[in-house]
Design an enzyme around this catalytic site. Structure first.
Site, PDB file in Angstrom:
ATOM      1  N   GLY A  64       0.281  -1.240   0.082  1.00  0.00           N
ATOM      2  CA  GLY A  64       0.061   0.470  -0.102  1.00  0.00           C
ATOM      3  C   GLY A  64       1.373   0.911   0.342  1.00  0.00           C
ATOM      4  N   ALA A  65       1.269   1.256  -0.769  1.00  0.00           N
ATOM      5  CA  ALA A  65       3.237   2.661  -0.727  1.00  0.00           C
ATOM      6  C   ALA A  65       2.235   2.922  -2.206  1.00  0.00           C
ATOM      7  CB  ALA A  65       3.642   1.669  -1.067  1.00  0.00           C
ATOM      8  N   TYR A 125     -13.907  -2.457  10.523  1.00  0.00           N
ATOM      9  CA  TYR A 125     -11.935  -1.913  10.628  1.00  0.00           C
ATOM     10  C   TYR A 125     -11.235  -2.577  12.222  1.00  0.00           C
ATOM     11  CZ  TYR A 125      -8.342   1.539   9.545  1.00  0.00           C
ATOM     12  OH  TYR A 125      -7.192   2.450   9.533  1.00  0.00           O
ATOM     13  N   ALA A 159     -12.401  -4.622  14.265  1.00  0.00           N
ATOM     14  CA  ALA A 159     -12.005  -6.315  14.370  1.00  0.00           C
ATOM     15  C   ALA A 159     -10.609  -6.723  13.290  1.00  0.00           C
ATOM     16  CB  ALA A 159     -13.263  -6.635  13.458  1.00  0.00           C
TER      17      ALA A 159
HETATM   18  P1  NAD Z   1      -4.519   5.463   2.428  1.00  0.00           P
HETATM   19  O1  NAD Z   1      -6.071   4.956   1.367  1.00  0.00           O
HETATM   20  O2  NAD Z   1      -3.857   6.550   1.864  1.00  0.00           O
HETATM   21  O3  NAD Z   1      -3.608   4.222   0.902  1.00  0.00           O
HETATM   22  C1  NAD Z   1      -4.224   3.688   1.451  1.00  0.00           C
HETATM   23  C2  NAD Z   1      -2.732   2.511   0.673  1.00  0.00           C
HETATM   24  O4  NAD Z   1      -2.831   1.345   0.369  1.00  0.00           O
HETATM   25  C3  NAD Z   1      -2.756   2.547  -0.922  1.00  0.00           C
HETATM   26  O5  NAD Z   1      -1.301   2.479  -1.152  1.00  0.00           O
HETATM   27  C4  NAD Z   1      -3.336   1.667  -1.796  1.00  0.00           C
HETATM   28  O6  NAD Z   1      -2.855   1.415  -3.006  1.00  0.00           O
HETATM   29  C5  NAD Z   1      -4.101   0.163  -0.943  1.00  0.00           C
HETATM   30  N1  NAD Z   1      -4.592  -0.712  -0.847  1.00  0.00           N
HETATM   31  C6  NAD Z   1      -5.810  -0.437  -0.636  1.00  0.00           C
HETATM   32  N2  NAD Z   1      -6.196  -1.857  -0.344  1.00  0.00           N
HETATM   33  C7  NAD Z   1      -4.764  -2.801  -1.463  1.00  0.00           C
HETATM   34  C8  NAD Z   1      -4.996  -3.871  -1.248  1.00  0.00           C
HETATM   35  N3  NAD Z   1      -6.451  -4.653  -1.806  1.00  0.00           N
HETATM   36  N4  NAD Z   1      -4.440  -4.049  -2.814  1.00  0.00           N
HETATM   37  C9  NAD Z   1      -2.701  -3.408  -2.228  1.00  0.00           C
HETATM   38  N5  NAD Z   1      -3.148  -2.177  -1.799  1.00  0.00           N
HETATM   39  C10 NAD Z   1      -3.788  -1.880  -1.340  1.00  0.00           C
HETATM   40  O7  NAD Z   1      -4.395   5.511   3.923  1.00  0.00           O
HETATM   41  P2  NAD Z   1      -3.950   5.303   4.544  1.00  0.00           P
HETATM   42  O8  NAD Z   1      -4.306   6.756   5.654  1.00  0.00           O
HETATM   43  O9  NAD Z   1      -2.100   5.716   4.147  1.00  0.00           O
HETATM   44  O10 NAD Z   1      -2.730   4.422   6.243  1.00  0.00           O
HETATM   45  C11 NAD Z   1      -2.866   3.308   5.333  1.00  0.00           C
HETATM   46  C12 NAD Z   1      -2.699   2.282   6.893  1.00  0.00           C
HETATM   47  O11 NAD Z   1      -2.534   3.281   8.062  1.00  0.00           O
HETATM   48  C13 NAD Z   1      -3.460   1.608   6.605  1.00  0.00           C
HETATM   49  O12 NAD Z   1      -3.472   0.524   6.916  1.00  0.00           O
HETATM   50  C14 NAD Z   1      -4.584   2.358   7.547  1.00  0.00           C
HETATM   51  O13 NAD Z   1      -5.621   1.142   8.393  1.00  0.00           O
HETATM   52  C15 NAD Z   1      -4.064   2.708   8.985  1.00  0.00           C
HETATM   53  N6  NAD Z   1      -4.324   3.821   9.672  1.00  0.00           N
HETATM   54  C16 NAD Z   1      -4.279   4.915   8.527  1.00  0.00           C
HETATM   55  C17 NAD Z   1      -4.940   5.947   9.844  1.00  0.00           C
HETATM   56  C18 NAD Z   1      -5.409   7.513   8.558  1.00  0.00           C
HETATM   57  O14 NAD Z   1      -6.230   8.338  10.000  1.00  0.00           O
HETATM   58  N7  NAD Z   1      -4.799   7.817   7.650  1.00  0.00           N
HETATM   59  C19 NAD Z   1      -5.396   5.800  10.671  1.00  0.00           C
HETATM   60  C20 NAD Z   1      -4.788   4.976  11.610  1.00  0.00           C
HETATM   61  C21 NAD Z   1      -4.406   3.656  10.683  1.00  0.00           C
END
Ligand code: NAD
Length: 251
Positions: free
Chosen positions: A12-13, A159, A161
């Site tokens: 997810g980069a 989420y 869970a």
């Molecule tokens: P984002 O939506 O900006 O980015 C998500 C990334 O995951 C993207 O690169 C997307 O292409 C990739 N992705 C999604 N589904 C995918 C799949 N099936 N296969 C491959 N890649 C996939 O999200 P973010 O805010 O950067 O979140 C990153 C992580 O941090 C996640 O696990 C999220 O749950 C966690 N998180 C985020 C927050 C927040 O406030 N943004 C808070 C707590 C935890």
């Protein structure tokens, strides 16, 4: 770092937290394997990372479109990475999604999508990473959880869970493979300014920051710093832990 570069895989980069984590690891000198849902956007992310001031021209990046919720795809990507670079030192399970709904209305597809992407995919990636890490008698696995795993959040049962499961798996695997020199930890972000939180209206944003002692949403760099620390030699005696990075919103 020595001439033989270590390798880090970040899921997810293509944007958000994963993109910044990958960039910081590249600046530290790691070769990278990165994935996202679309080839075009993950290629763009790789290009941007290569162009960062702090990234040495010798850093190699492989970028693939991988659906982490597909067991075959994520396990093949981990195996390809270990084969290509001859090693896998750090695995960062970052890809994650939300499909929010109140419990009474939550559809089976919303439950399944979140569990498959946020929980089952993390197990599948960790399982595939164990072989190269065990062979090397060392490695770092870092799973991105969430503050809501500990707090709970209405409308996010699926989420919460998934992230609670990630934290429990992190502890279990840490116990299972500690003797092999592999550490397994999680980073639990609070609310971070990314696409995932971009839809918050002004009122919700103000209400949220009011609950955060540090008075602001976090930045992806705040999470990347914690991930880089857990990947570093300095964190060699830390395993089975959840490192909270949330501005104090949950203590
Ligand atoms: P984002 O939506 O900006 O980015 C998500 C990334 O995951 C993207 O690169 C997307 O292409 C990739 N992705 C999604 N589904 C995918 C799949 N099936 N296969 C491959 N890649 C996939 O999200 P973010 O805010 O950067 O979140 C990153 C992580 O941090 C996640 O696990 C999220 O749950 C966690 N998180 C985020 C927050 C927040 O406030 N943004 C808070 C707590 C935890």
């Amino acid at each position: 770092m020595s001439d033989v570069k270590k390798t880090a895989l970040v899921t997810g980069a293509s944007r958000g937290i994963g993109f910044v984590v990958a960039g910081k690891l590249a600046e530290t000198g790691y070769n990278l394997a990165i994935c996202g849902t679309r080839q075009e956007t993950i290629d763009q992310a790789a290009e941007q990372i290569r162009g960062l001031d702090g990234v040495d021209s010798g850093v190699e990046i492989i970028a693939r479109a991988v659906d982490v919720s597909d067991r075959e795809q994520i396990q093949s990507f981990v195996q390809e990475t270990a084969k290509h670079f001859g090693r896998l030192d750090v695995l960062v399970n970052n890809a994650g999604i939300t499909r929010d709904n109140i419990s009474m209305r939550m559809k089976a597809e919303e439950w399944d999508a979140v569990i498959d992407t946020n929980l089952t995919a993390v197990f599948n990636a960790m399982q595939a990473a164990l072989r190269p890490m065990m062979r090397a008698r060392g490695g770092r696995i870092i799973n991105i959880s969430s503050v809501v795993a500990g707090m709970g959040n209405p409308g996010q049962l699926n989420y919460c869970a998934s992230k609670g499961g990630v934290e429990a798996m992190t502890r279990s695997l840490a116990r299972e493979i500690g003797s092999r020199g592999i550490t397994v930890n999680a980073v639990a972000p609070g609310f971070i300014a990314t696409d995932m939180t971009a839809d918050l209206g002004e009122d919700a944003h103000a209400q949220l920051t009011g609950q955060i002692p540090l008075g602001r949403l976090g930045q992806p760099e705040d999470i990347a710093a914690a991930v880089c620390f857990l990947a570093s030699d300095a964190a060699g005696y830390i395993t089975g832990q959840v490192l909270h990075v949330n501005g104090g919103m949950h203590m």
